[in-house]
Design an enzyme around this catalytic site. Structure first.
Site, PDB file in Angstrom:
ATOM      1  N   ASP A   1      51.761 -28.764  27.175  1.00 30.32           N
ATOM      2  CA  ASP A   1      50.381 -29.199  26.904  1.00 30.32           C
ATOM      3  C   ASP A   1      49.838 -30.300  27.829  1.00 30.32           C
ATOM      4  O   ASP A   1      50.546 -31.254  28.134  1.00 30.32           O
ATOM      5  CB  ASP A   1      50.272 -29.825  25.496  1.00 30.32           C
ATOM      6  CG  ASP A   1      51.045 -29.092  24.446  1.00 30.32           C
ATOM      7  OD1 ASP A   1      51.501 -27.986  24.706  1.00 30.32           O
ATOM      8  OD2 ASP A   1      51.190 -29.655  23.344  1.00 30.32           O
TER       9      ASP A   1
ATOM     10  N   GLU B   1      48.561 -26.840  15.658  1.00 30.65           N
ATOM     11  CA  GLU B   1      48.950 -27.923  16.563  1.00 30.65           C
ATOM     12  C   GLU B   1      47.728 -28.333  17.402  1.00 30.65           C
ATOM     13  O   GLU B   1      46.727 -27.617  17.449  1.00 30.65           O
ATOM     14  CB  GLU B   1      50.049 -27.455  17.525  1.00 30.65           C
ATOM     15  CG  GLU B   1      51.301 -26.949  16.826  1.00 30.65           C
ATOM     16  CD  GLU B   1      52.395 -26.494  17.790  1.00 30.65           C
ATOM     17  OE1 GLU B   1      53.539 -26.904  17.593  1.00 30.65           O
ATOM     18  OE2 GLU B   1      52.104 -25.710  18.715  1.00 30.65           O
TER      19      GLU B   1
END
Ligand code: FRU
Length: 518
Positions: free
Chosen positions: A49, A227
């Site tokens: 990420d 998430e």
């Protein structure tokens, strides 16, 4: 202990790439066959990420989940790169390392303009990172929220000595998205309770003490864990006004399989988020397989468009990708706006790419009337835009990375009412979960157009004025460089197209085969 020492050395000697490269060394370091040429990838090792996106003192900062020791997930720390144009990135030394068994998971960076945290002294303002610390404790697995701060434009970071600042003694509680609430003069955090399919909102005056405000969810799609939430205000395109968007990663269970990201559009009153009842208020930030955990930049000029960057990958197969010495890359930066029309609401994305347009490549449009006519031969990176200029019932599109045995097909299927990218014949498709055609429903009232950014190992498509974003990794043979439109025959004359060779962000690392050379 071993890893701690190694990280210290790593940071001290600035082993991270890009910091002091000659143009030549940089070009070589970023010139492998599948190395992205217009997308950021770390010089080596694993990334997932994007983290802590922030614009500060004229620089865009991209922090990212990074393993300093290898090309698989582990030892999660924050890597760091900076750019002045969201395209040319320079990788800097590791920003926030794993330490004492606490990994540094996803989070945000904010500009603490008036030293609300008291961490900036002797400076008047500083950058503060709010991240999840992930560790195994004697009481089990724990995820807590923590601070680190930088007084020198993000070059050096110090962890707050009283960490954690938010600890619910939970195993799953992560990915704080923190921003300054201009209206209420408050810090606001959106954070995920992954297994409960909830986003919790917290307030703070000083980034240290956090007060629970409300929870959102379960809602929308709950097939996997939630998430990487991101809460942001998005302006309506060409009209007055804006709506709030809450984006949430879903893993697995996304429509194309594996990880994906849904968005909700609505109102946020400083305490709770309510989804609008308008059509289109729930959708997918990306309909491809490979865009996850995208987040927006803090610190953007007021009134400007928000900008997102995502991880161009899928947890289905991220660890199996055959690239070396790096594994993982980021999507292009995209400017966001909202469309409200007869089809309802939609999030629209416009990639930042124009500054890389090098030469306009003429397309041999007369070849369209011959069967299998290729209109150009061009090695990536390039941009190809096409649109239907007179309405027709016929499906149409383009095959790229084409060599008679391999191609990736991108088009509009009129019978099914779908836009798609088919990578089932694209080259390396043996990785489980890779062999797919991804689809998105088209809105009949919106134009049938598409902007494609083609890199050495990815296709990013923005169809119907960017209301459909579809990002897919592709591993084509390096010699498959023809571009072929379909259908052939007079029908294709109804399609207009433009092609640009793009400059490599690593300065000349592209292999120019020349247009129409075969
Ligand atoms: C999403 C994610 C986050 C977490 C990070 C760990 O891809 O699982 O929830 O913070 O990756 O690397």
């Amino acid at each position: 202990m071993k890893s701690k020492t190694a990280i210290a050395l790593f940071t001290m000697f600035g082993f991270a790439s890009g910091a002091s490269y000659s143009a030549c060394a940089q070009r070589e370091a970023y010139d492998q066959p599948y190395r992205p040429q217009v997308h950021f990838s770390p010089e080596r090792n694993w990334t997932n990420d994007p983290n802590g996106l922030v614009f500060y003192h004229g620089e865009y900062h991209l922090f990212f989940q990074y393993n300093p020791f290898g090309d698989t997930w582990g030892h999660m720390s924050w890597g760091h790169a900076v750019s002045r144009d969201l395209l040319h990135w320079r990788q800097l030394p590791l920003a926030i390392p794993e330490e004492n068994g606490v990994m540094i998971f996803t989070g945000s960076v904010v500009i603490d303009h008036s030293d609300t945290s008291g961490l900036c002294k002797p400076a008047k303002e500083c950058l503060v990172a709010v991240y999840t610390g992930d560790s195994n404790t004697p009481d089990g697995h724990r995820e807590t929220q923590n601070l680190a701060y930088s007084l020198d434009d993000g070059r050096n970071w110090k962890k707050y000595e009283r960490n954690p600042v938010l600890d619910l003694h939970l195993a799953d509680f992560r990915d704080p998205s923190v921003s300054w609430d201009e209206e209420r003069h408050d810090w606001i955090m959106a954070i995920s309770l992954p297994k409960e399919h909830k986003v919790s909102f917290y307030h703070s005056k000083d980034l240290k003490q956090w007060v629970h405000a409300s929870d959102f969810g379960p809602a929308g799609d709950t097939n996997g864990v939630w998430e990487c939430p991101d809460l942001l205000r998005v302006p309506l395109d060409g009209k007055q006004g804006s709506l709030w968007a809450l984006m949430v990663g879903l893993n697995p269970g996304a429509p194309q399989g594996g990880s994906g990201e849904q968005y909700f559009l609505g109102e946020f009153d400083g305490t709770s988020f309510k989804v609008s009842k308008e059509r289109g208020a729930h959708g997918w930030t990306n309909y491809g397989k490979d865009d996850y955990c995208s987040i927006s930049f803090n610190g953007m000029p007021a009134g400007g468009q928000p900008v997102l960057i995502g991880w161009m990958n899928n947890w289905d197969y991220a660890s199996k990708l055959q690239t070396s010495p790096w594994r993982g890359q980021m999507s292009l930066a995209r400017k966001l706006s909202l469309v409200r029309d007869q089809s309802g609401l939609a999030l629209a994305q416009d990639p930042v790419i124009d500054p890389l347009r090098k030469t306009a490549v003429p397309l041999q449009l007369e070849a369209l009337s011959c069967s299998k006519g290729s209109v150009a031969t061009l090695s990536p990176p390039y941009e190809l835009d096409f649109e239907e200029v007179s309405p027709s019932e016929k499906s149409f599109g383009v095959r790229i990375y084409y060599d008679d045995q391999h191609w990736t097909e991108i088009g509009f299927d009129k019978a099914k009412g779908e836009f798609y990218i088919d990578r089932t014949r694209s080259g390396e498709t043996s990785i489980p979960g890779f062999d797919v055609k991804t689809t998105a429903p088209v809105a009949p009232g919106r134009p049938y157009n598409c902007k494609l950014i083609i890199d050495r190992s990815s296709v990013e498509a923005f169809a119907q004025n960017g209301t459909i974003a579809m990002t897919n990794l592709v591993y084509p043979p390096t010699t498959s460089n023809r571009i072929v439109f379909f259908p052939s025959g007079p029908e294709t004359a109804k399609v207009h197209a433009h092609l640009w060779k793009l400059a490599s962000i690593w300065q000349g690392g592209d292999r120019e085969h020349g247009a129409n050379s075969r």
